[in-house]
Write a protein that holds these residues in place. Structure first.
Motif, PDB file in Angstrom:
ATOM      1  N   ALA A 222       0.836  -1.213   0.000  1.00 11.74           N
ATOM      2  CA  ALA A 222       0.000   0.000   0.000  1.00 11.74           C
ATOM      3  C   ALA A 222       0.869   1.261   0.000  1.00 11.74           C
ATOM      4  CB  ALA A 222      -0.930  -0.015   1.206  1.00 11.74           C
ATOM      5  N   SER A 223       1.983   1.206   0.732  1.00  8.64           N
ATOM      6  CA  SER A 223       2.833   2.409   0.781  1.00  8.64           C
ATOM      7  C   SER A 223       3.405   2.704  -0.611  1.00  8.64           C
ATOM      8  CB  SER A 223       3.948   2.261   1.832  1.00  8.64           C
ATOM      9  OG  SER A 223       4.855   1.263   1.400  1.00  8.64           O
ATOM     10  N   VAL A 225       2.040   1.787  -3.466  1.00  7.21           N
ATOM     11  CA  VAL A 225       0.904   2.135  -4.328  1.00  7.21           C
ATOM     12  C   VAL A 225       0.558   3.621  -4.162  1.00  7.21           C
ATOM     13  CG1 VAL A 225      -1.604   1.771  -4.494  1.00  7.21           C
ATOM     14  CG2 VAL A 225      -0.050  -0.180  -4.508  1.00  7.21           C
ATOM     15  N   GLU A 226       0.590   4.095  -2.928  1.00  5.95           N
ATOM     16  CA  GLU A 226       0.298   5.529  -2.689  1.00  5.95           C
ATOM     17  C   GLU A 226       1.417   6.404  -3.229  1.00  5.95           C
ATOM     18  OE1 GLU A 226      -0.882   5.973   1.539  1.00  5.95           O
ATOM     19  OE2 GLU A 226      -2.565   7.068   0.592  1.00  5.95           O
ATOM     20  N   GLN A 227       2.638   5.966  -2.935  1.00  2.00           N
ATOM     21  CA  GLN A 227       3.807   6.748  -3.373  1.00  2.00           C
ATOM     22  C   GLN A 227       3.814   6.935  -4.888  1.00  2.00           C
ATOM     23  OE1 GLN A 227       7.370   4.806  -1.960  1.00  2.00           O
ATOM     24  NE2 GLN A 227       8.631   5.814  -3.513  1.00  2.00           N
ATOM     25  N   HIS A 228       3.429   5.868  -5.626  1.00  2.00           N
ATOM     26  CA  HIS A 228       3.484   5.934  -7.093  1.00  2.00           C
ATOM     27  C   HIS A 228       2.125   6.251  -7.718  1.00  2.00           C
ATOM     28  CE1 HIS A 228       7.667   4.529  -7.453  1.00  2.00           C
ATOM     29  NE2 HIS A 228       7.395   3.840  -6.366  1.00  2.00           N
ATOM     30  N   ASP A 229       1.126   6.440  -6.874  1.00  2.00           N
ATOM     31  CA  ASP A 229      -0.195   6.868  -7.336  1.00  2.00           C
ATOM     32  C   ASP A 229      -0.747   5.923  -8.420  1.00  2.00           C
ATOM     33  OD1 ASP A 229      -2.447   8.371  -7.660  1.00  2.00           O
ATOM     34  OD2 ASP A 229      -1.514   9.840  -8.996  1.00  2.00           O
ATOM     35  N   GLY A 256      -6.032   4.560   2.935  1.00  2.00           N
ATOM     36  CA  GLY A 256      -5.607   5.148   1.662  1.00  2.00           C
ATOM     37  C   GLY A 256      -5.919   4.304   0.445  1.00  2.00           C
ATOM     38  N   MET A 257      -6.434   3.086   0.631  1.00  2.00           N
ATOM     39  CA  MET A 257      -6.616   2.177  -0.511  1.00  2.00           C
ATOM     40  C   MET A 257      -8.026   2.200  -1.108  1.00  2.00           C
ATOM     41  SD  MET A 257      -3.731   0.760  -1.217  1.00  2.00           S
ATOM     42  CE  MET A 257      -3.064   2.376  -0.849  1.00  2.00           C
ATOM     43  N   ARG A 258      -8.995   2.684  -0.338  1.00  2.00           N
ATOM     44  CA  ARG A 258     -10.393   2.605  -0.787  1.00  2.00           C
ATOM     45  C   ARG A 258     -10.596   3.290  -2.141  1.00  2.00           C
ATOM     46  NH1 ARG A 258     -14.738   2.162  -2.555  1.00  2.00           N
ATOM     47  NH2 ARG A 258     -16.765   2.053  -1.509  1.00  2.00           N
ATOM     48  N   GLU A 259      -9.862   4.392  -2.378  1.00  2.00           N
ATOM     49  CA  GLU A 259     -10.122   5.149  -3.606  1.00  2.00           C
ATOM     50  C   GLU A 259      -9.324   4.669  -4.807  1.00  2.00           C
ATOM     51  OE1 GLU A 259      -9.217   6.360  -0.692  1.00  2.00           O
ATOM     52  OE2 GLU A 259      -7.652   7.890  -0.834  1.00  2.00           O
ATOM     53  N   ARG A 260      -8.471   3.649  -4.627  1.00  2.00           N
ATOM     54  CA  ARG A 260      -7.661   3.224  -5.781  1.00  2.00           C
ATOM     55  C   ARG A 260      -7.672   1.710  -6.005  1.00  2.00           C
ATOM     56  NH1 ARG A 260      -3.236   5.772  -6.162  1.00  2.00           N
ATOM     57  NH2 ARG A 260      -3.486   7.447  -4.679  1.00  2.00           N
TER      58      ARG A 260
END
Ligand code: PLP
Length: 426
Positions: A222-223, A225-229, A256-260
């Protein structure tokens, strides 16, 4: 058509060219003719041979082998759901259902996601019903990717993932999980991301290795995934086939994962009806919108009677879902202990209905897993699947997959045959 082509080719319609009946083997002359006038099919898809699952099943039939290769249960599924599907047809519900899926099923998917994972899902805009998880995956690719986008996936990978990604021009970055513990290689995963990464494809619980990604592993993913959007397509078709040692945690539930995240489920696995091909995607409305367009143009909809029955299934009491693991654990252990006695040790398996066997003890020096599996069907009468089917290249040569969602009698018959075969080898 052939006659017209033949005329253009300066040939009358000779009996040599004319196949005696539809589907008859082509004559050499006809083959030559076709090759001269029919353009080649798509080169990427044409490059794939018949799937090893088909090939092994065909070989199994030819040799009357016990088939532990292809993954389908002996269990026929619940009678009440099968009856509901039949009644719905008889009662006349046979026309196109809504493109997004029957409201009853979309509501049931949303309620299921809330009940088991605490996810709040708007059934009207955040749930799409598809013809199996297979279509759901393809819709996600079509709806999200452009040619040249990079997709990170984990190997060994379910064999249907890569071909359609390649067909769409996506670039695949593979991250290999290493036996025997199959833990996440964090450095390799981090290195697989680039500015071009658009999507990660995560299968947990994972076919073919029975791995359930841990919360710690998911947090690490997840970290990144967020970092690389990027988006994550989570193939969770085995969500309820878990054995208790490692709980299944949908990545979508992490901060932070719900929207992606796009979460995919399949009735085929949850209700032991693999032929029904009813799948469902849960995703944020804006992310789901282009995927819905893909679905609209690929299949548009899914058989209404099956949707209706699956809606009933998803509404079953908790005990049904929590009870799915116990019989599988029994079958897994029955098969695993029998195999261990034959010097065929198995790797850890916390979910799904597949076991990975280490066949090193019985491999011939020049033999790989494919040759071994072929020999086993012919000589032992047991069909398994070589693990190389789940790798692009450079797979381990000593591992094969067995499916254990089978009746005791099927497992025992396979073990008896293997035992007789082993006795001849020693
Ligand atoms: C990991 C995985 N994803 C997707 C599928 C396909 O699911 P469906 O039959 O719903 O299309 C399978 C079927 O074996 C699978 O193992």
């Amino acid at each position: 058509m052939i006659a017209a082509g033949c005329a253009a080719w300066g040939l009358g319609l000779s009996t040599e060219l004319d196949s005696p009946y539809p589907g008859a083997p082509q004559t050499p002359r006809l083959r030559e003719y076709c090759a001269s006038v029919v353009k080649a099919g798509n080169s990427i898809l044409s490059s794939y041979g018949t799937s090893i699952f088909e090939a092994m099943s065909a070989l199994a039939r030819e040799h009357a082998a016990v088939n532990l290769g292809q993954g389908f249960p002996d269990d026929r599924g619940r009678l009440d759901l099968r009856k509901a599907a039949a009644d719905y047809v008889i009662d006349g519900h046979n026309q196109y259902p809504p493109m997004m899926g029957l409201p009853a099923l979309r509501q049931a998917v949303a309620a299921h996601d809330r009940r088991f994972y605490g996810l709040e899902v708007d059934w009207q805009t955040e749930v799409l019903v598809t013809s199996g998880a297979t279509e759901a995956l393809f819709d996600c690719y079509l709806g999200l990717l452009e040619a040249g986008d990079e997709v990170v996936l984990f190997e060994p990978a379910y064999d249907a993932y890569a071909p359609m990604l390649r067909r769409l021009g996506a670039v695949i970055r593979r991250v290999r999980l290493v036996p025997p513990d199959w833990s996440l290689p964090r450095e390799a995963l981090a290195a697989a991301f680039s500015p071009k990464t658009k999507l990660v494809l995560l299968n947990s619980p994972m076919n073919p290795i029975g791995k359930v990604f841990t919360r710690d592993e998911l947090m690490f993913l997840a970290s990144l995934v967020e970092q690389h959007d990027v988006f994550v397509v989570c193939d969770e078709v085995y969500e309820h086939l878990v054995f208790g040692n490692a709980p299944h945690i949908p990545l979508m539930t992490l901060p932070g994962m719900r929207e992606r995240v796009l979460r995919i489920g399949s009735a085929g696995k949850t209700f032991s009806v693999t032929g029904w091909k009813v799948g469902y995607i849960t995703a944020p409305a804006a992310v789901l919108r282009p995927i819905t367009k893909a679905h609209q143009f690929v299949t548009f909809t899914t058989a209404p009677n099956l949707q209706h029955a699956v809606a009933l299934g998803l509404g079953l009491e908790d005990a049904y879902f929590h009870g799915l693991g116990a019989p599988l654990v029994r079958s897994r252990d029955r098969l695993a202990s029998g195999l261990a006695a034959l010097e065929l040790p198995v790797l850890p398996c916390d979910a799904t209905y597949f076991l990975v066997l280490d066949v090193s003890r019985w491999l011939r020096p020049d033999e790989d897993d494919v040759a071994f599996c072929r020999r086993l069907v012919v000589d032992a009468g047991v069909a398994l699947v070589p693990m190389s089917a789940f790798y692009e290249a450079g797979s381990p040569r000593h591992l094969v997959r067995a499916c254990f969602c089978k009746e005791d009698a099927t497992i025992d018959a396979a073990l008896q045959r293997l035992s007789a075969w082993v006795a001849k080898q020693r």
